[in-house]
Write a protein that holds these residues in place. Sequence first.
Motif, mmCIF file in Angstrom:
data_model
loop_
_atom_site.group_PDB
_atom_site.id
_atom_site.type_symbol
_atom_site.label_atom_id
_atom_site.label_comp_id
_atom_site.label_asym_id
_atom_site.label_seq_id
_atom_site.Cartn_x
_atom_site.Cartn_y
_atom_site.Cartn_z
ATOM 1 N N TYR A 431 2.665 10.129 -7.860
ATOM 2 C CA TYR A 431 3.552 10.231 -6.701
ATOM 3 C C TYR A 431 4.828 9.413 -6.871
ATOM 4 O O TYR A 431 5.776 9.600 -6.113
ATOM 5 N N GLY A 432 4.840 8.500 -7.819
ATOM 6 C CA GLY A 432 6.043 7.733 -8.121
ATOM 7 C C GLY A 432 6.636 7.114 -6.867
ATOM 8 O O GLY A 432 5.942 6.473 -6.065
ATOM 9 N N ALA A 433 7.921 7.349 -6.660
ATOM 10 C CA ALA A 433 8.653 6.730 -5.550
ATOM 11 C C ALA A 433 8.163 7.221 -4.193
ATOM 12 O O ALA A 433 8.476 6.616 -3.164
ATOM 13 N N ASN A 434 7.418 8.298 -4.160
ATOM 14 C CA ASN A 434 6.925 8.822 -2.870
ATOM 15 C C ASN A 434 5.627 8.158 -2.420
ATOM 16 O O ASN A 434 5.168 8.405 -1.301
ATOM 17 N N TYR A 435 5.033 7.324 -3.268
ATOM 18 C CA TYR A 435 3.724 6.765 -2.932
ATOM 19 C C TYR A 435 3.777 5.907 -1.658
ATOM 20 O O TYR A 435 2.913 6.010 -0.779
ATOM 21 N N ASP A 436 4.811 5.075 -1.542
ATOM 22 C CA ASP A 436 4.876 4.168 -0.388
ATOM 23 C C ASP A 436 4.972 4.948 0.930
ATOM 24 O O ASP A 436 4.350 4.580 1.928
ATOM 25 N N ASN A 449 -9.148 5.390 6.448
ATOM 26 C CA ASN A 449 -9.403 6.089 5.186
ATOM 27 C C ASN A 449 -10.709 6.899 5.231
ATOM 28 O O ASN A 449 -11.540 6.832 4.319
ATOM 29 N N VAL A 450 -10.857 7.647 6.316
ATOM 30 C CA VAL A 450 -12.010 8.552 6.445
ATOM 31 C C VAL A 450 -11.955 9.601 5.343
ATOM 32 O O VAL A 450 -12.975 9.944 4.737
ATOM 33 N N PHE A 451 -10.740 10.096 5.053
ATOM 34 C CA PHE A 451 -10.562 11.112 4.000
ATOM 35 C C PHE A 451 -10.242 10.387 2.697
ATOM 36 O O PHE A 451 -9.080 10.209 2.326
ATOM 37 N N ARG A 452 -11.296 9.925 2.038
ATOM 38 C CA ARG A 452 -11.079 9.133 0.820
ATOM 39 C C ARG A 452 -11.721 9.751 -0.421
ATOM 40 O O ARG A 452 -11.553 9.230 -1.524
ATOM 41 N N VAL A 453 -12.473 10.831 -0.236
ATOM 42 C CA VAL A 453 -13.030 11.520 -1.403
ATOM 43 C C VAL A 453 -11.960 12.525 -1.862
ATOM 44 O O VAL A 453 -11.963 13.700 -1.523
ATOM 45 N N ASN A 454 -10.989 12.005 -2.585
ATOM 46 C CA ASN A 454 -9.834 12.792 -3.049
ATOM 47 C C ASN A 454 -9.051 11.884 -3.989
ATOM 48 O O ASN A 454 -9.509 10.782 -4.295
ATOM 49 N N GLN A 455 -7.900 12.329 -4.457
ATOM 50 C CA GLN A 455 -7.019 11.426 -5.221
ATOM 51 C C GLN A 455 -6.426 10.529 -4.148
ATOM 52 O O GLN A 455 -5.435 10.867 -3.504
ATOM 53 N N ASN A 456 -7.033 9.375 -3.952
ATOM 54 C CA ASN A 456 -6.862 8.650 -2.697
ATOM 55 C C ASN A 456 -5.565 7.859 -2.589
ATOM 56 O O ASN A 456 -5.168 7.157 -3.506
ATOM 57 N N ILE A 457 -4.959 8.005 -1.418
ATOM 58 C CA ILE A 457 -3.791 7.197 -1.062
ATOM 59 C C ILE A 457 -4.281 6.164 -0.061
ATOM 60 O O ILE A 457 -4.847 6.509 0.989
ATOM 61 N N LYS A 458 -4.116 4.898 -0.409
ATOM 62 C CA LYS A 458 -4.633 3.838 0.462
ATOM 63 C C LYS A 458 -3.664 3.646 1.633
ATOM 64 O O LYS A 458 -2.448 3.598 1.423
ATOM 65 N N PRO A 459 -4.206 3.468 2.858
ATOM 66 C CA PRO A 459 -3.308 3.239 4.003
ATOM 67 C C PRO A 459 -2.457 1.988 3.779
ATOM 68 O O PRO A 459 -2.962 0.979 3.296
ATOM 69 N N ALA A 460 -1.166 2.064 4.107
ATOM 70 C CA ALA A 460 -0.267 0.911 3.897
ATOM 71 C C ALA A 460 -0.708 -0.232 4.799
ATOM 72 O O ALA A 460 -1.083 0.000 5.942
#
Length: 460
Positions: A431-436, A449-460
């Motif tokens: 995701y590069g610069a879009n990750y934040d 993070n209920v939806f965490r079984v995926n390529q997970n994005i951690k809540p900021a």
Amino acid sequence: MTTAAEAAREELGGTFEGQLVGPDDSSYDDECALFNAMIDKKPALVACCAGTKDVAAMIAFARAHDLPLAVRGGGHNGGGLGSVDDGVVADLSHLNSVTVDADAQTARVGGGSTWNEVDAATHPHGLAVPCGIISTTGVGGLTLGGGIGHLTRSCGLTIDNLLSAQVVLADGQVVTASADENTELFWAIRGGGGNFGVVTEFEFRAHPVTDVVGGPTFWAIEDTEEVLAAYREFLPTLERNASGFFAWHTVPPGPPFPEELHMRLVCGIVWCVVGSDEEAEKAMAPMLAVGKPLMHGAGRAPLPGLNSAFDGLYCPGDQWYWRADFVNEIADEAMTLNREWNANMPTWKSGSHMYPIDGAAHDVGPNDTPWAYRDATWAQVIIGVDPDPANAPALRDWAVGYWEAVHPYSAGGAYVNFMMDEGQERVQATYGANYDRLAKAKAEYDPDNVFRVNQNIKPA
Ligand SMILES: Cc1cc2nc3c(=O)[nH]c(=O)nc-3n(C[C@H](O)[C@H](O)[C@H](O)COP(=O)(O)OP(=O)(O)OC[C@H]3O[C@@H](n4cnc5c(N)ncnc54)[C@H](O)[C@@H]3O)c2cc1C
């Protein structure tokens, strides 16, 4: 002790319209099966949802019982992210209705549909939604990760054709995300995967594409450097109504391939030209003049035919291990490495593809959606595939070794849908610069993070 399936039946039995399947049920093994047989997960409960209300009920149930929740669309994810050990699988495969508005050139597609169901509904209207190259793949996972296929150069990624989505959020709310409503959610789901909610319906723009000229041209694998050097110059000059992905493969041992080529290692281009036969001939001609093609098998076919041409080769139940990277330019050294690794592929179904992601996909800016690599020219995937579980370690070793060799020549990150479970660093690189911004959207829509079984994005 009460099992999750028993608890679900007791708590939801009267209101849940779908089917609740636990380890004691006879259909459990079938309900657990994923496309990639290398992944053998054992969920505590598979909830085959009949509609949006069932999806919301399963999210609430998983949260109340502190069980991990996986959401399964087509079940094709390489890393098996449509299932989870000892948790709840919300199976969406019954949410598969497709409605076409031929005048508006749009299609409403259930969140658990597969692409062959979409093609079957749109094609009779002379329309197509840009999808992937295997028709049994799920619309849900492919779309939410981006969506690359034969029409990417002419019509953009699948997400570039997404008009709106109905999403069940972590708190059970059902919302619409579009350019006008819940706009940050709409941004996030166009590449950010299933991190933000469960999509129960997608609305897509469809394009007037019926027939295409498609199929492969093969050269001997020894010609890789000559053919690939020509191809890297050729692709940017190709009109966007045409596409051709580069591939290394073993010619399958059966029709329609000529017997003398069966099981021969080749490099090649798989074409898709949206246009007349004359336009197609003109588009392909420069590459056909390179070296000595062993076979040129491109011909006119209905688009659903091309979209399903490889379904038989890549059927459910094989062992899969894959690695990937985006590629900006193909370095001379990388050409040789690709030839050497493919000359030693572990099984005949293995190989590598480089999908063009230029043309219409470059009309969208790198921050307009989370799909950050809008300046890359190819998405490369390395696939180790075989029916025999005994070959699993060899598939993995080859794919990882090959990837490690060519990765230094890549753009850094990979297409999220071509990744295994490879850790947080790889997700961030994707995701590069879009990750934040994704992490902020995650904090807003799924702070726990209920939806965490995926390529997970951690809540900021
Ligand atoms: C043989 C094969 C060929 C492929 N070819 C292509 C290709 O040409 N182009 C391309 O872009 N990709 C391709 N892929 C990759 C494909 O896009 C991913 O594997 C994708 O994850 C599959 O989606 P799915 O719904 O079938 O998977 P699943 O395993 O069901 O789900 C994958 C992920 O998406 C989430 N998800 C699925 N549906 C929803 C939903 N409705 N709402 C919320 N989250 C959801 C799941 O939670 C999971 O995290 C291919 C894969 C295979 C195995």
